[in-house]
Design an enzyme around this catalytic site. Structure first.
Site, PDB file in Angstrom:
ATOM      1  N   ASP A 182      -5.472 -11.238  -3.172  1.00  0.00           N
ATOM      2  CA  ASP A 182      -5.822 -10.933  -4.563  1.00  0.00           C
ATOM      3  C   ASP A 182      -4.905 -11.613  -5.572  1.00  0.00           C
ATOM      4  OD1 ASP A 182      -3.493  -9.520  -4.090  1.00  0.00           O
ATOM      5  OD2 ASP A 182      -4.231  -7.613  -4.864  1.00  0.00           O
ATOM      6  N   ASP A 214      -6.674   5.079   0.910  1.00  0.00           N
ATOM      7  CA  ASP A 214      -6.717   3.680   0.514  1.00  0.00           C
ATOM      8  C   ASP A 214      -8.136   3.136   0.640  1.00  0.00           C
ATOM      9  OD1 ASP A 214      -6.219   0.600   1.127  1.00  0.00           O
ATOM     10  OD2 ASP A 214      -4.368   1.380   0.270  1.00  0.00           O
ATOM     11  N   HIS A 260       0.825  -1.203   0.000  1.00  0.00           N
ATOM     12  CA  HIS A 260       0.000   0.000   0.000  1.00  0.00           C
ATOM     13  C   HIS A 260       0.864   1.260   0.000  1.00  0.00           C
ATOM     14  CE1 HIS A 260      -3.728  -2.270   0.895  1.00  0.00           C
ATOM     15  NE2 HIS A 260      -2.891  -3.081   1.529  1.00  0.00           N
ATOM     16  N   SER A 301       4.468  -5.786  -7.733  1.00  0.00           N
ATOM     17  CA  SER A 301       5.446  -6.600  -8.444  1.00  0.00           C
ATOM     18  C   SER A 301       5.017  -6.842  -9.887  1.00  0.00           C
ATOM     19  CB  SER A 301       5.642  -7.941  -7.732  1.00  0.00           C
ATOM     20  OG  SER A 301       6.222  -7.751  -6.453  1.00  0.00           O
ATOM     21  N   GLU A 348       5.545  -3.653 -11.892  1.00  0.00           N
ATOM     22  CA  GLU A 348       6.976  -3.421 -12.108  1.00  0.00           C
ATOM     23  C   GLU A 348       7.517  -4.336 -13.206  1.00  0.00           C
ATOM     24  OE1 GLU A 348       7.726  -2.109  -7.437  1.00  0.00           O
ATOM     25  OE2 GLU A 348       8.539  -4.008  -8.191  1.00  0.00           O
TER      26      GLU A 348
END
Length: 471
Positions: A380, A129, A28, A361, A364
């Site tokens: 998730d 958030d 987050h 990740s 990226e």
């Protein structure tokens, strides 16, 4: 448009003042820190509300401090911990996610309005958030500023969460898949089992998911760390209001670019990587909070060795065996704790990525066009793995199940590692994803235009508020 900060950038009195309020956890925190850099580079005054020290790990606190020390044009403030006590401090919660959320929401309900009103320059907008959506709705009349949410997962997962209140009545019928308007059906198998437990005692559902999902319609917009071509069907349906007509505007502004601190390459493993051939190294990282079992770790280690590819493997600090970590040899470089992941993923020697599909990740890797072997563990991850597979970014062996559900043997893993590193068509598809990710931020790219849309909206709202006060 550059995503790097400009130290000489002049912040005018008319610039929007953006307040960022991240939740604990690097998954987050990271997108919020990257957003801070992007907004500051566009001339905004940016204030980061630092998470309470009692709600974050030592590593997270260190990352925030390093970030602020290297980005002095970004302001930081923190709540005074007047309501945190021994009953809800993180040391007594054993890092319980749901209790972290409760403590965070207590801070918002008790202190956020007065806190924002005390700022030297009034806030133009608050970015927070999903975890605090319901609390923001409760205090929105006191805040009197637009509130946006930053989605730290895939559009696929966001759609499922947003539609979850509608799915509750169907869960007990035990369907093999769930129909959500505008997007392909969601297999039951990719939804975390905890989401399917509709008992009143399931606080993850009753305290976290459902209340926040029902509050989505009350926020001004959703910033999504993804890009249109990566999740075309889902993002298009969300933006056209097909999933739910009540959802706020969606702004897909990904993949969020790493900031300068991410890219420092002063570590031993970069020297080690520098000696390896191009695209020859397998990078393994299951995140800071996922620990494979001892047996599964051994199977993975043996599979990597048998594959013949050198590897760099990052273990969380709670690793099972200190004798295994912080070791470098011919086969691999193994380290414990934090690693400069963006730097590793962009290194020319790295040719494949084994990961649980934590969303940062995935984005990226998408930016670098690095193929992923998706191995979802919880949360998730399976929905994100589905995106990886469908986009062509990587491979996902669905029958490996959730983390710990079965012991995946070394021969199975070895075969998939060889596929990851040797399939030329897979590598070509991943490079295509990287090309599309780059285009999203160039020229009139979709992500660039989405960001401009948010900034224009903020400037308009700020001017309208100013005109109202002048009257």
């Amino acid at each position: 448009m550059s995503n790097s900060t400009s130290q000489d950038h002049h912040i005018s009195s008319e610039s929007p003042h953006i307040v960022l309020f991240p939740s604990p956890g690097m998954g987050h925190l990271t997108p919020f820190l990257r957003l801070a850099v992007i907004f500051a580079s566009q001339g905004c005054l940016v204030t980061l509300i630092k998470p309470q020290p009692s709600l974050v790990s030592d590593e997270e606190s260190k990352q925030i401090s390093n970030f602020l020390n290297s980005h002095y044009n970004i302001n930081s403030l923190e709540f005074h911990p007047t309501i945190l006590n021994s009953e809800n401090s993180i040391s007594n919660l054993h890092y319980s996610f749901i209790n972290q959320v409760k403590a965070l929401n207590s801070l918002i309900l008790c202190q956020l309005p007065s806190f924002l009103l005390s700022l030297p320059k009034p806030a133009t907008a608050l970015f927070a958030d999903f975890a605090v959506a319901a609390s923001l709705e409760t205090v929105s009349s006191d805040i009197s500023i637009p509130c946006f949410l930053v989605c730290t997962t895939s559009a696929r997962c966001y759609s499922t969460v947003a539609y979850l209140p509608e799915l509750i009545s169907k869960i007990s019928k035990n369907p093999s898949e769930f129909e959500i308007p505008g997007i392909s059906p969601v297999p039951r198998s990719i939804i975390p089992p905890s989401w399917l437990d509709i008992s009143y005692s399931n606080e993850l559902l009753t305290t976290y998911l459902i209340p926040n999902a029902l509050s989505l319609s009350k926020v001004s917009g959703i910033l999504l760390n993804s890009f249109t071509s990566f999740e075309k069907e889902t993002i298009t349906s969300l933006m056209e209001g097909k999933v739910l007509t009540s959802l706020p505007p969606m702004y897909p502004i990904g993949p969020l670019h790493p900031y300068e601190l991410d890219q420092i390459q002063e570590h031993d493993y970069f020297s080690w990587l520098g000696d390896k051939p191009a695209e020859s190294v397998v990078y393994v990282n299951f995140g800071s909070r996922t620990v494979l079992s001892d047996e599964q770790t051994i199977e993975l280690e043996q599979a990597l060795k048998r594959s013949g590819f050198p590897f760099i493997w990052v273990f969380p600090k709670s690793s099972f065996d200190d004798s295994f970590v912080e070791r470098k040899d011919v086969e691999g470089f193994v380290l414990k704790g934090w690693a400069n992941q963006p730097g590793i993923l962009s290194h020319p020697s790295v040719g494949g990525f084994i990961n649980q599909c934590e969303w940062n990740s995935v984005t990226e890797a998408s930016k670098e066009g690095l193929p992923i072997l998706a191995w979802p563990q919880h949360g998730d991850h399976k929905m994100n793995a589905e995106v990886v597979k469908n986009s062509g970014l990587g491979i996902w062996v669905e029958d490996w199940g959730w983390g710990g559900e079965k012991l995946v043997k070394r021969n199975e893993i070895e075969a998939r590692v060889r596929e990851l590193m040797g399939d030329k068509s897979l590598r070509a598809k991943a490079k295509k994803v990287a090309k599309e990710a780059k285009e999203a931020w160039e020229g009139n790219g979709s992500s660039k235009q989405a960001l401009y849309g948010v900034l224009e909206l903020l400037i308009q709202q700020q001017q309208q508020k100013k005109n109202h006060h002048l009257k």
